[in-house]
Design a protein around this motif. Structure first.
Motif, mmCIF file in Angstrom:
data_model
loop_
_atom_site.group_PDB
_atom_site.id
_atom_site.type_symbol
_atom_site.label_atom_id
_atom_site.label_comp_id
_atom_site.label_asym_id
_atom_site.label_seq_id
_atom_site.Cartn_x
_atom_site.Cartn_y
_atom_site.Cartn_z
ATOM 1 N N PHE A 164 -4.893 1.957 -5.580
ATOM 2 C CA PHE A 164 -6.306 2.318 -5.500
ATOM 3 C C PHE A 164 -7.199 1.148 -5.921
ATOM 4 O O PHE A 164 -8.169 0.815 -5.240
ATOM 5 N N ASN B 29 -7.258 -1.468 -3.369
ATOM 6 C CA ASN B 29 -8.039 -0.983 -2.249
ATOM 7 C C ASN B 29 -9.524 -1.220 -2.493
ATOM 8 O O ASN B 29 -10.241 -1.751 -1.636
ATOM 9 N N MET C 136 0.030 4.302 -8.196
ATOM 10 C CA MET C 136 -1.148 4.861 -7.534
ATOM 11 C C MET C 136 -2.416 4.147 -7.992
ATOM 12 O O MET C 136 -3.268 3.800 -7.167
ATOM 13 N N GLU D 47 4.873 4.536 4.845
ATOM 14 C CA GLU D 47 3.536 4.484 4.265
ATOM 15 C C GLU D 47 2.715 3.362 4.884
ATOM 16 O O GLU D 47 1.509 3.505 5.079
ATOM 17 N N GLY E 117 0.828 -1.196 0.000
ATOM 18 C CA GLY E 117 0.000 0.000 0.000
ATOM 19 C C GLY E 117 0.858 1.240 0.000
ATOM 20 O O GLY E 117 0.517 2.253 0.607
ATOM 21 N N ALA E 118 2.003 1.163 -0.674
ATOM 22 C CA ALA E 118 2.986 2.247 -0.625
ATOM 23 C C ALA E 118 3.298 2.729 -2.030
ATOM 24 O O ALA E 118 4.322 2.355 -2.596
ATOM 25 N N PRO E 119 2.411 3.558 -2.614
ATOM 26 C CA PRO E 119 2.694 3.997 -3.993
ATOM 27 C C PRO E 119 3.964 4.838 -4.126
ATOM 28 O O PRO E 119 4.685 4.676 -5.105
#
Lengths: 688, 688
Positions: free
Chosen positions: A219, A222, A215, A452, A185-187
């Motif tokens: 997303f 997510n 990103m 992040e 989860g670390a763009p």
């Protein structure tokens, strides 16, 4: 046309991000289902225990499931695609560095990697699914950007502009970033990972596109995972591993010194790398047959299950169930109690990491944590390098979190009042960072990834300091684990900067000479002979000597093997020996259609009559390649290679005559040895 | 020795981070005290109002204080150091790009900038203190790393190794990153800012050190401000501007389309840049005398106060005081009410931004927000470019947040149920991002800065998308504001990549020729004459012709003006005309001690007898500088300049003879014009 190409690039990055996210979500959901079913099935047998014999039922059930799972994973790797083993990060690192690793970005590799990692993690081994995501993202990028697949023998005939090494590598760096974004989860961390591992030249628009890919990936993942978890727009799962909320855990300024101390306790990380190095050398020597590799995996799986079971059985750390405990496991404990050891040993590694970060103070006892720490450290050392897909991040995080929490508990034990030191969970986080930094020695991207993943900017400085010290202390003893594995395979990787104390080495010392040169107008027969006799990849093109033999041999351009292969295959030479006109005009698409697998020279048939014809290389060669004088120093050549992504550098004398050629290998050979004799050493490098 | 140098570099970065943080904290506290006293003093007079005349008392008091403050700021800039005007980011961008902007990193500039910005912000102008922090960080870096100050005429004789353009620039990029970190609490954004503006070659260890500087800076500032706010270890102020907590504000997937629409409403940003461009051209033509500049600042200050006062007075937006309102201002409102207009117009811009982001729905009415939006937009356009230190971030954020919130309020007005759209505060944030992106057109670093300032990773994708669209739509009309200002000053800035459609331009088209060359062993008299007659900075060194005049003119090396100045000043030539031995041996320290201000050639006295002597340039010249053949294309040369940070590139013919020389200016001249005729255009470039 320029804008059209640019829009295509953005579109491809979008596809890469979304596809990588879909794969990551698929892997996560499969593991969730498989591992979840496994643990609940086994746990149901624990509940029925009545005497000493029947507790063996869940044990053998557990072991049986794990062995089947890891057997499948090992078979896929050993007989499917061996390059799918491990985390894939060393391979991607080499690929982004400009080394062509065979099979690394093929569709088959992706398939074996993805299915393999599902079974490896569900099979309870000390592996993570994060590293393989980075590899998966890279393969997706390579596949999507080319619009064709060699495995499927399909060519969609789109994105043909991207069929060059250079463009493909740009997309792969986007895919790797998307993989990092999906995993943690670390763009931003993903972008920095790509830059750290791959970039040499700061390319603004590429970086921007990489960011877009990572990103988008984060997303999409997510949305998919939120949907799977039943709350579509909560958007609370930006990555596969989630460190949970660290809100409210502050630290005091003086604790930074303790964090530094945790960074300095560097012996165990260097030990991890050293032990794994020895094991890998052993494996390369003795365990190379397919069946042996599969056997080895099964043995380690059995060992893992047995140690876990024994730890739960012997270390009966029973705690009363309170409302703060999620999914309490009773196992051997009495009613109203749950087994704290089971929360570590009897769940997926991701869950165990979260437990160590967030469990209440005192809910895990010293006697549970110490054996866990030791056992997991040993298992992780044994597991990395097996013939299964295996991420290194989670095992390191877990082992580090365990000793970090121990350290924190020890501090709390010493302190008179509880407020003197922060929560043990924070110490677990710092320990995890220290362990990870000490093993893989990544710096910038790792700091950002961890920042992040914790969602907390104030942890930035401690994380950074601990990673710096971990790297510095570790570097005294040996290299990072990825670099160790790369070196063991003798890959000509160029590091970020030239080795120190190398400026006395001149181009004339490292260059290959005499160098095979081609004339601007070359005889086809001679060309064939040269290509068949030498396996060089690049050939300088020179002016033929004039009659006086005074001027000549002057450097005119560079042509590479694959271009010559296309020219010869398409018979782009004159129709008869005395003609000047080529028989066929070669277009750019003739080169693109062959990419990336060009015809071998030996497979091109040239008649004796054709051997008499001649070929004009000037329209196809690179007419102004980079060159250096033979006085140029190694650092200067190194910077040219790294900054401009060169593969060949022609060395000329004062009158622009070719005297030699320098390749990556010639530069990668030199390394400053800071561990043993503190001088330059030459490494063995194989060509790939 | 290598490690020692490396440790020194880390230590200097630590100093840079801590000093920058101290300055930032000082600025913040000073503004807090000055502006706080001002507003409470003026507010106390509002409270005493009885009739229509007496409300003019607070108005004139307010105006008086503001005029005094901005007068001080303007005097410091106009008569102190003119380069301290503006945000300083264009200057730092040029500096990092390799252009030497005079006075930009001097101590005096720092002093004027820091004191100036305190008074400019306290004086109520539409300026922010964030941009100037980046400039301040850069000056700190340049000063600390050199260990000497020209302003103070002190030389600490430490860090002498760092007295080269290259090392100094590396530290300045760290200082700029620290400045960003201090301004926005965004250490990663700071690193990316430095990379985006300055880097060409990805230098791992430098990036790591830059990260260290920015992290240290953010941490130190956090500690200092937390201490000032009375809670030493809460660590809640990582930067000067704080966007506050956005927790709990989620968005729906379909709202991303609305965010994109907000990005597309790009006309007003292009308008901002266009209007400011016209104003700047007007100022350059007519407002150049010192007193006129000061007058102009005062006029704008009076205008600002008058408009603010009128808005508060006329737009009597009185809201009942509830427990959620911090510092309610009664002003013209009745008891138990507070003025919503005053919360925007009667506070520092940072506070107004936070109000727009976090005020409850409905607490600011449409009729307050619309005039605020228009007035602030106009004031910001007028203010940027005045002779005061003035950051651009905050005015853009504020104007954008205002129209973003308006947009959100409009959506809520349209929607049947309140849950369809997110909170207005989120729309304010997106509007702020769109406005900022549309004006300054930064991309990666800006996304990360805003992500870090909001502490919320799920806003990453919307922020990124809005910044992309804002940039793309804006780029159709004109350039970013910083680039507009850089172009207006005709600076030879090299952008990230070569302009498109430029590959037909060859080295022989852009090079300067005939080129002035020096012989390897040169006559001192001729050397002096050449240096006095030409103002070139770099001179190719060639072999003198031999007797046959066939071979010769062959390229041997490159020597730069400052080196020649040191050689001549130290009389490093032969003692008498026929000798071969130089009179004095020149050491590396002879060059370092002169750095960065070398003696002018005209100030060096050379006797007639000395003119007969000769000087051997070979030990001092760069013996293997980069060179290209005259066939090399513009993109190829461009990449060499950018990737390797070159200043001169020698063009040779096929026999390694010098035929021309290419400088930054020659490349910066070409630009692809996407606004008017869609072709290459040549810009006017002055040398600096």
């Amino acid at each position: 046309f320029i804008w059209q190409l640019e829009m295509k690039r953005w579109f491809v990055m979008l596809l890469i991000g979304m596809t990588t996210a879909a794969i990551a979500a698929g892997v996560d959901i499969c593991i969730d289902v498989l591992a979840g079913s496994k643990y609940s099935l086994v746990a149901s047998y624990f509940a029925h225990k009545v005497d000493d014999i029947s507790i063996l039922i869940p044990f053998f059930l557990w072991m049986g499931i794990d062995v089947v799972f890891v057997f499948l994973a090992a078979m896929l790797v050993v007989y499917g695609e061996p390059v799918a083993a491990g985390s894939g990060i060393p391979q991607i690192k080499c690929y982004l560095n400009g080394v062509l690793v065979p099979h690394v970005v093929r569709f088959k590799t992706l398939l074996c990697k993805v299915i393999g990692i599902i079974f490896a993690v569900s099979g309870g081994l000390a592996v993570g699914k994060e590293g393989p995501m980075i590899h998966a993202g890279s393969v997706v990028a390579a596949g999507v950007s080319q619009g064709k697949s060699t495995t499927f023998r399909r060519d969609l005939k789109i994105f043909r502009d991207f069929r060059t090494d250079h463009e493909k590598r740009d997309f792969v760096s986007g895919g790797a970033a998307a993989g990092v974004a999906a995993a943690f989860g670390a763009p931003i961390g993903g972008v920095l990972f790509s830059l750290e591992e791959g970039a040499s030249f700061w390319n603004q628009s590429l970086t921007w596109r990489i960011f877009f890919a990572s990103m988008t990936c984060s997303f999409t993942l997510n949305v998919l995972l939120s949907y799977y978890n039943g709350n579509p727009w909560s958007l609370s799962s930006p990555g596969l591993i989630n460190f949970g909320e660290f809100t409210g855990i502050d630290y005091h300024g003086y604790e930074i010194l303790l964090f530094l101390l945790m960074g300095v306790i560097g012996v165990c990380w260097a030990a991890f790398n050293a032990i794994n190095y020895k094991i890998t050398v052993f494996r390369m020597k003795y365990v190379y047959r397919g069946s042996m590799c599969v056997m080895e995996v099964i043995v380690i799986a059995i060992l893992t299950v047995s140690l876990s079971f024994l730890s739960i059985y012997l270390g009966k750390d029973c705690q009363p169930v309170t409302q703060y405990v999620e999914n309490p496991l009773q196992l051997f404990c009495g009613d109203g109690e749950y087994s704290a050891s089971a929360s570590l040993f009897f769940s997926t590694p991701e869950e165990s990491v979260k437990t160590l970060f967030h469990a209440r103070e005192g809910s895990i006892s010293f006697l549970t944590l110490l054996p866990f720490c030791v056992i997991y450290f040993l298992l992780a050392t044994l597991t990395y390098g097996l013939s299964i897909p295996s991420g290194l991040f989670i095992p390191c995080l877990l082992a580090g979190a365990a000793w970090g929490r121990l350290f924190g508990m020890f501090l709390h034990y010493l302190s008179p009042t509880p407020e003197v030191f922060s929560a043990c969970g924070l110490y677990a986080l710092i320990g995890a960072a220290a362990q990870l930094g000490g093993v893989i020695r990544m710096t910038i991207s790792l700091t950002v990834i961890l920042m992040e993943a914790t969602h907390n900017i104030t942890y930035g400085l401690p994380l950074m300091l601990v990673l710096i010290t971990a790297k510095w202390v570790g570097d005294i003893f040996n290299h990072g684990l990825y670099d160790i594995h790369i070196e063991l395979h003798s890959v000509p990787l160029l590091h970020w900067g030239p080795p120190p104390v190398s400026s006395h080495i001149k181009a004339s010392d490292v260059m290959n000479h005499p160098v095979v040169t081609l004339n601007t107008i070359e005889n086809v027969g001679r060309l064939m002979d040269i290509l068949l006799k030498n396996d060089h990849n690049g050939f300088p093109v020179v002016d033929p000597y004039d009659e006086t033999r005074i001027l000549g041999g002057t450097f005119r351009g560079l042509i590479i093997r694959s271009q010559l292969s296309v020219l010869l295959k398409n018979k782009a030479f004159t129709s008869w020996p005395t003609s000047n006109e080529p028989r066929k005009r070669i277009q750019l698409d003739d080169f693109r259609n062959e990419y990336p697998r060009f015809t071998e020279i030996a497979d091109i048939s040239i008649t004796d009559r054709e051997r008499e014809c001649s070929i004009d290389l000037r329209p196809f060669m690179n007419p102004s390649p980079y060159s250096v004088s033979k006085e140029a120093s190694l650092p200067r050549m190194f910077r040219l290679f790294r900054a401009l992504g060169l593969r060949h550098l022609v060395v000329t004398d004062g009158h622009n005559r070719v005297v030699g050629i320098v390749t990556r290998k010639d530069l990668a050979r030199y390394r400053y040895n800071s561990h043993r004799n503190r001088g330059l050493e030459e490494l063995p490098i194989v060509s790939i």
